[in-house]
Scaffold this motif. Structure first.
Motif, PDB file in Angstrom:
ATOM      1  N   ALA A 199       8.633  13.116 -14.470  1.00 56.19           N
ATOM      2  CA  ALA A 199       7.503  12.401 -15.068  1.00 56.19           C
ATOM      3  C   ALA A 199       6.234  12.530 -14.230  1.00 56.19           C
ATOM      4  N   GLY A 200       6.368  12.752 -12.919  1.00 53.07           N
ATOM      5  CA  GLY A 200       5.193  12.868 -12.060  1.00 53.07           C
ATOM      6  C   GLY A 200       4.804  14.325 -11.851  1.00 53.07           C
ATOM      7  N   VAL A 201       3.570  14.530 -11.391  1.00 51.96           N
ATOM      8  CA  VAL A 201       3.115  15.884 -11.049  1.00 51.96           C
ATOM      9  C   VAL A 201       2.645  15.931  -9.594  1.00 51.96           C
ATOM     10  N   GLY A 258      13.646   9.067 -23.112  1.00 53.47           N
ATOM     11  CA  GLY A 258      14.569   8.417 -22.182  1.00 53.47           C
ATOM     12  C   GLY A 258      13.866   7.878 -20.945  1.00 53.47           C
ATOM     13  N   ILE A 259      12.699   8.431 -20.610  1.00 57.64           N
ATOM     14  CA  ILE A 259      12.025   7.996 -19.368  1.00 57.64           C
ATOM     15  C   ILE A 259      11.479   6.567 -19.523  1.00 57.64           C
ATOM     16  N   PRO A 260      10.636   6.279 -20.516  1.00 59.49           N
ATOM     17  CA  PRO A 260      10.198   4.876 -20.656  1.00 59.49           C
ATOM     18  C   PRO A 260      11.358   3.916 -20.938  1.00 59.49           C
ATOM     19  N   GLY A 278      -0.851  -0.065 -13.166  1.00 63.94           N
ATOM     20  CA  GLY A 278      -0.662   1.134 -13.983  1.00 63.94           C
ATOM     21  C   GLY A 278      -0.326   0.711 -15.400  1.00 63.94           C
ATOM     22  N   LEU A 279      -1.220   1.011 -16.309  1.00 66.62           N
ATOM     23  CA  LEU A 279      -0.998   0.616 -17.710  1.00 66.62           C
ATOM     24  C   LEU A 279      -0.897   1.845 -18.595  1.00 66.62           C
ATOM     25  N   GLY A 280      -0.196   2.874 -18.078  1.00 69.66           N
ATOM     26  CA  GLY A 280       0.039   4.067 -18.873  1.00 69.66           C
ATOM     27  C   GLY A 280       1.322   3.900 -19.661  1.00 69.66           C
ATOM     28  N   GLN A 281       1.946   5.034 -19.904  1.00 65.99           N
ATOM     29  CA  GLN A 281       3.178   5.047 -20.677  1.00 65.99           C
ATOM     30  C   GLN A 281       4.216   4.065 -20.120  1.00 65.99           C
ATOM     31  N   LEU A 282       4.424   4.116 -18.799  1.00 67.77           N
ATOM     32  CA  LEU A 282       5.508   3.323 -18.215  1.00 67.77           C
ATOM     33  C   LEU A 282       5.108   1.876 -17.988  1.00 67.77           C
ATOM     34  N   GLY A 283       3.857   1.645 -17.558  1.00 68.37           N
ATOM     35  CA  GLY A 283       3.398   0.274 -17.373  1.00 68.37           C
ATOM     36  C   GLY A 283       3.466  -0.501 -18.682  1.00 68.37           C
ATOM     37  N   GLN A 284       3.032   0.135 -19.750  1.00 67.14           N
ATOM     38  CA  GLN A 284       3.045  -0.562 -21.050  1.00 67.14           C
ATOM     39  C   GLN A 284       4.479  -0.777 -21.544  1.00 67.14           C
ATOM     40  N   ALA A 286     -10.761  -0.042 -18.678  1.00 63.30           N
ATOM     41  CA  ALA A 286     -10.461  -1.337 -19.287  1.00 63.30           C
ATOM     42  C   ALA A 286      -9.515  -1.111 -20.467  1.00 63.30           C
ATOM     43  N   ARG A 287      -8.496  -1.928 -20.556  1.00 65.61           N
ATOM     44  CA  ARG A 287      -7.492  -1.790 -21.629  1.00 65.61           C
ATOM     45  C   ARG A 287      -7.360  -3.099 -22.373  1.00 65.61           C
ATOM     46  N   GLN A 288      -6.879  -3.027 -23.597  1.00 67.85           N
ATOM     47  CA  GLN A 288      -6.565  -4.242 -24.365  1.00 67.85           C
ATOM     48  C   GLN A 288      -5.130  -4.130 -24.822  1.00 67.85           C
ATOM     49  N   PRO A 297       0.761   6.472 -10.791  1.00 68.83           N
ATOM     50  CA  PRO A 297       0.991   7.851 -10.325  1.00 68.83           C
ATOM     51  C   PRO A 297       0.461   8.000  -8.904  1.00 68.83           C
ATOM     52  N   LEU A 298       1.048   8.916  -8.145  1.00 71.10           N
ATOM     53  CA  LEU A 298       0.556   9.172  -6.781  1.00 71.10           C
ATOM     54  C   LEU A 298      -0.641  10.108  -6.849  1.00 71.10           C
ATOM     55  N   THR A 299      -1.788   9.607  -6.397  1.00 68.74           N
ATOM     56  CA  THR A 299      -3.005  10.407  -6.330  1.00 68.74           C
ATOM     57  C   THR A 299      -3.672  10.101  -4.991  1.00 68.74           C
ATOM     58  N   ILE A 348      -8.266  17.090 -12.083  1.00 66.01           N
ATOM     59  CA  ILE A 348      -9.221  16.465 -11.153  1.00 66.01           C
ATOM     60  C   ILE A 348      -8.784  15.031 -10.848  1.00 66.01           C
ATOM     61  N   ARG A 349      -8.419  14.296 -11.894  1.00 65.78           N
ATOM     62  CA  ARG A 349      -8.004  12.903 -11.742  1.00 65.78           C
ATOM     63  C   ARG A 349      -6.665  12.818 -11.007  1.00 65.78           C
ATOM     64  N   GLY A 350      -5.808  13.824 -11.241  1.00 66.08           N
ATOM     65  CA  GLY A 350      -4.516  13.882 -10.562  1.00 66.08           C
ATOM     66  C   GLY A 350      -3.366  13.264 -11.332  1.00 66.08           C
TER      67      GLY A 350
HETATM   68  P1  NDP Z   1       0.448   7.506 -17.009  1.00 62.49           P
HETATM   69  O1  NDP Z   1      -0.388   8.665 -16.635  1.00 62.49           O
HETATM   70  O2  NDP Z   1       0.841   7.347 -18.446  1.00 62.49           O
HETATM   71  O3  NDP Z   1      -0.270   6.150 -16.564  1.00 62.49           O
HETATM   72  C1  NDP Z   1      -0.838   5.991 -15.304  1.00 62.49           C
HETATM   73  C2  NDP Z   1      -1.527   4.632 -15.230  1.00 62.49           C
HETATM   74  O4  NDP Z   1      -1.943   4.411 -13.884  1.00 62.49           O
HETATM   75  C3  NDP Z   1      -2.771   4.541 -16.112  1.00 62.49           C
HETATM   76  O5  NDP Z   1      -2.859   3.275 -16.712  1.00 62.49           O
HETATM   77  C4  NDP Z   1      -3.896   4.728 -15.102  1.00 62.49           C
HETATM   78  O6  NDP Z   1      -5.111   4.084 -15.424  1.00 62.49           O
HETATM   79  C5  NDP Z   1      -3.317   4.042 -13.889  1.00 62.49           C
HETATM   80  N1  NDP Z   1      -4.001   4.519 -12.682  1.00 62.49           N
HETATM   81  C6  NDP Z   1      -3.976   5.749 -12.135  1.00 62.49           C
HETATM   82  N2  NDP Z   1      -4.737   5.802 -11.041  1.00 62.49           N
HETATM   83  C7  NDP Z   1      -5.269   4.568 -10.890  1.00 62.49           C
HETATM   84  C8  NDP Z   1      -6.140   3.990  -9.953  1.00 62.49           C
HETATM   85  N3  NDP Z   1      -6.632   4.699  -8.932  1.00 62.49           N
HETATM   86  N4  NDP Z   1      -6.483   2.703 -10.113  1.00 62.49           N
HETATM   87  C9  NDP Z   1      -5.992   1.979 -11.153  1.00 62.49           C
HETATM   88  N5  NDP Z   1      -5.154   2.464 -12.085  1.00 62.49           N
HETATM   89  C10 NDP Z   1      -4.802   3.746 -11.953  1.00 62.49           C
HETATM   90  O7  NDP Z   1       1.750   7.585 -16.098  1.00 62.49           O
HETATM   91  P2  NDP Z   1       3.209   7.022 -16.414  1.00 62.49           P
HETATM   92  O8  NDP Z   1       3.094   5.592 -16.813  1.00 62.49           O
HETATM   93  O9  NDP Z   1       3.947   7.943 -17.322  1.00 62.49           O
HETATM   94  O10 NDP Z   1       3.928   7.185 -14.976  1.00 62.49           O
HETATM   95  C11 NDP Z   1       3.398   6.558 -13.829  1.00 62.49           C
HETATM   96  C12 NDP Z   1       4.152   7.044 -12.599  1.00 62.49           C
HETATM   97  O11 NDP Z   1       5.443   6.470 -12.521  1.00 62.49           O
HETATM   98  C13 NDP Z   1       4.440   8.538 -12.527  1.00 62.49           C
HETATM   99  O12 NDP Z   1       3.299   9.268 -12.157  1.00 62.49           O
HETATM  100  C14 NDP Z   1       5.519   8.592 -11.471  1.00 62.49           C
HETATM  101  O13 NDP Z   1       4.947   8.678 -10.193  1.00 62.49           O
HETATM  102  C15 NDP Z   1       6.203   7.237 -11.602  1.00 62.49           C
HETATM  103  N6  NDP Z   1       7.564   7.407 -12.110  1.00 62.49           N
HETATM  104  C16 NDP Z   1       8.613   6.995 -11.351  1.00 62.49           C
HETATM  105  C17 NDP Z   1       9.913   7.160 -11.797  1.00 62.49           C
HETATM  106  C18 NDP Z   1      11.085   6.705 -11.017  1.00 62.49           C
HETATM  107  O14 NDP Z   1      12.223   7.111 -11.338  1.00 62.49           O
HETATM  108  N7  NDP Z   1      10.919   5.836 -10.037  1.00 62.49           N
HETATM  109  C19 NDP Z   1      10.204   7.802 -13.084  1.00 62.49           C
HETATM  110  C20 NDP Z   1       9.038   8.151 -13.832  1.00 62.49           C
HETATM  111  C21 NDP Z   1       7.760   7.984 -13.334  1.00 62.49           C
HETATM  112  P3  NDP Z   1      -5.961   4.419 -16.762  1.00 62.49           P
HETATM  113  O15 NDP Z   1      -5.175   3.770 -17.872  1.00 62.49           O
HETATM  114  O16 NDP Z   1      -7.246   3.765 -16.503  1.00 62.49           O
HETATM  115  O17 NDP Z   1      -5.995   5.921 -16.849  1.00 62.49           O
END
Ligand code: NDP
Length: 304
Positions: free
Chosen positions: A66-68, A89-91, A138-144, A164-166, A191-193, A301-303
């Motif tokens: 899931a990470g890059v 299966g990941i979420p 983190g409010l991406g796929q996994l946070g949500q 900003a998210r709703q 995500p790690l950036t 660029i964002r990572g």
């Molecule tokens: P997404 O790309 O869908 O979501 C990333 C979220 O993190 C977004 O809401 C993003 O904000 C937020 N974010 C990123 N950088 C910042 C920052 N500097 N400040 C505030 N918010 C930030 O990723 P996923 O939800 O799919 O996955 C997240 C991470 O979970 C993966 O990258 C991986 O490292 C980890 N992971 C771990 C696993 C495990 O087995 N332990 C398995 C799978 C994933 P915005 O909405 O504003 O873009």
């Protein structure tokens, strides 16, 4: 035009069978390609150092996870797109893990496990879920997905992201200080950036309410391990469930292994299922061939 798979061979065989059924005209190789110049799509966990020279016609590199963050994004040729693994299966597994870890910390499981080992029978006081404010970084796929899984328990929910998210039923923050000040149980799914490396540090722990708890399932390098130990010792952090560390595994004598208020799991929150993973890669290649947007293509660029 070929696909090369460079990760675990047994999983590669599952991918190969799925490609043979869905894209029979697209040659799919596991381990090595007879003609590296023909490799257009690479499915891998790590990128070889000589990627550009070895695969001059590469178009997309697919992470098997899931990470890059394991790729040095700055070192990849600029024209190569990077695609993260998206499979259902990941979420789903992250929902299970976050629920398990949140409830373990909410219900003081680390302390009760310690009591069991010491032969102690002593009940503490259960805090109502309504009084335990949970916050997800983190409010991406996994946070949500995690927030959706936690909603039925009645925790006051919040989340923090860059944009900003709703989200219904979730107080969404972009201001980190305000988010931390109201968070009794913090869940990191970032995500790690460059921006998130070391984000779980002494300064952050100090801004949480005293006795806060931590679930960390992002990436190990986001956590300052020594700062967590100090915060546990001082009582600023009452307990933690960690799925990720740096390095993995921790050295044999590392204090987190045996810490009475820490539960450590070996990066098992989610594991990519090869059949579903192959379906994601096939759909992405089909979209790319049709000139359509590719699901999971990250912003280099964002990572993430
Ligand atoms: P997404 O790309 O869908 O979501 C990333 C979220 O993190 C977004 O809401 C993003 O904000 C937020 N974010 C990123 N950088 C910042 C920052 N500097 N400040 C505030 N918010 C930030 O990723 P996923 O939800 O799919 O996955 C997240 C991470 O979970 C993966 O990258 C991986 O490292 C980890 N992971 C771990 C696993 C495990 O087995 N332990 C398995 C799978 C994933 P915005 O909405 O504003 O873009």
């Amino acid at each position: 035009m070929t696909v090369l798979y460079l990760s675990d061979p047994a999983r590669g065989a599952v991918f190969q069978a799925a490609f043979a059924a869905a894209l029979p005209d697209m040659p799919f190789h596991v381990g090595q390609a007879p003609d590296p110049k023909a490799v257009r799509y690479l499915v891998t966990w790590t990128a070889p150092d000589d990627l550009a020279a070895r695969f001059p016609n590469l178009r997309l590199i697919f992470s098997v996870g899931a990470g890059v963050d394991q790729f040095d994004l700055a070192a990849l040729p600029p024209h190569v797109g990077v695609v993260r693994m998206l499979e259902p299966g990941i979420p789903q597994q992250m929902q299970e893990y976050v629920t398990l870890a949140t409830l373990a910390l909410h219900r003081d499981l680390p302390a009760y496990l310690g009591q069991q080992r010491a032969g102690v029978w002593q009940a503490g006081k259960n805090l109502p879920a309504e009084e335990r404010r949970v916050g997800v970084m983190g409010l991406g796929q996994l946070g949500q997905a995690a927030l959706a899984a936690l909603r039925p328990f009645g925790f006051p929910l919040a989340g923090w992201s860059r944009k900003a998210r709703q989200i219904e039923g979730v107080a969404c923050f972009t201001d980190l200080d305000a988010f931390l000040a109201r968070t009794d149980l913090l869940i990191c799914l970032l995500p790690l950036t460059a921006e998130t490396e070391g984000i779980l540090n002494a300064g952050l722990f100090a801004r949480l309410p005293r006795g806060a708890r931590l679930v960390h399932a992002g990436r190990g390098r986001q956590l300052d391990h020594a700062a967590l130990l100090d915060a546990l010792d001082s009582g600023q952090v009452a307990g933690a469930v960690l799925d990720v560390t740096a390095p993995e595994p921790l050295p044999a004598n590392h204090p987190l292994w045996a810490h009475p208020r820490v539960i450590l799991t070996p990066h098992i929150a989610c594991q990519t299922r090869p059949g579903d993973g192959a379906r994601h890669v096939i759909a992405a290649i089909r979209a790319d061939l049709a000139g359509q947007p590719v699901a999971g293509l990250i912003d280099r660029i964002r990572g993430y």
